[in-house]
Design a protein around this motif. Structure first.
Motif: not given
Length: 245
Positions: A213, A11, A75-76, A9, A60, A71, A57, A73, A64
């Motif tokens: 993605k 940002k 990729k897994e 991820a 993550v 926000d 998780r 998100v 958050h």
């Protein structure tokens, strides 16, 4: 058994407290037993992590809690073994080096095109306005050699900071076309698209979420070969699995 969850991820968001954030994230990742790399800079965050699903998780969820990252998100993908050897959290000047500090995606992104739209454009051979579509690979040459979109433009760059000069050298071949820049997860093609926009190209987009993605949402249509990844899996097929596992 593929029980290791891999996430990536990024940002672009101002993080003036990147050094303080580094200490907190390193402690959290270490406590959870995760491995991988988190890069922080004043321009944002870029991460690649792997571990048991509950631990990933939880990390993550911790990210958050920061409103600036709420926000995010990831990729897994899944693997049978841990693809990273250690846990690194670093503060750098840029989360992806381009050597153009005026390119600030947090101040405004280039238009992003979802995977389904790119597939449709490639199916029909043009965009929705009838303009010819070209895909532009912004990755390093050795990554491209593992696989790319059919007919993608490949300028054989050796590092991302070569991209600005490559654009100057080849700009004419993009004129009058709809250009979709792409990369592994979106971070390089986002900066590249902004740079191309600022150079005066009128119809430039980035592939939302990058190749990973696109694999997830389209099954890899129009893509030939595998997607190189910077961990011990080396490359992933359109099913997001490593061929060597």
């Amino acid at each position: 058994m593929n029980d290791i969850l891999n996430i990536s991820a990024y940002k672009f968001v101002p993080l003036p407290d990147a050094q303080v954030l580094r200490e907190r994230l390193h402690q959290r990742a270490s406590d959870l037993g995760l491995k991988g790399t988190v890069l922080l800079a004043e321009e944002g965050i870029n991460l690649f992590l792997a571990g048991p699903e509950p631990a990933v998780r939880a990390f993550v969820a911790a990210l958050h809690q920061d409103p600036r990252l709420a926000d995010l998100v990831p990729k897994e993908s899944w693997s049978a073994r841990q693809p990273f050897r250690k846990m690194l959290v670093k503060v750098k000047r840029e989360i992806i080096r381009m050597n153009h500090p005026t390119i600030r995606p947090a101040q405004g992104r280039a238009p992003a095109v979802p995977a389904a739209t790119v597939r449709r454009w490639l199916d029909q051979g043009h965009d929705d306005n009838g303009r010819p579509v070209v895909t532009l690979d912004t990755r390093n040459a050795f990554e491209v050699d593992h696989g790319s979109f059919e007919g993608a433009i490949d300028w054989r760059i050796h590092k991302f900071s070569d991209f600005p000069q490559a654009l100057q050298d080849h700009r004419a071949e993009l004129e009058g076309k709809t250009v979709v820049s792409f990369c592994t997860g979106g971070i390089r093609c986002e900066k590249a698209a902004i740079f191309m926009q600022e150079s005066g190209l009128a119809h430039v987009y980035q592939l939302e979420g990058g190749i990973l993605k696109y694999f997830e949402e389209t099954g890899g249509a129009h893509f030939r070969g595998e997607c190189f990844v910077f961990d011990e899996r080396e490359a992933l097929g359109a099913d997001l699995r490593a061929r060597r596992e």
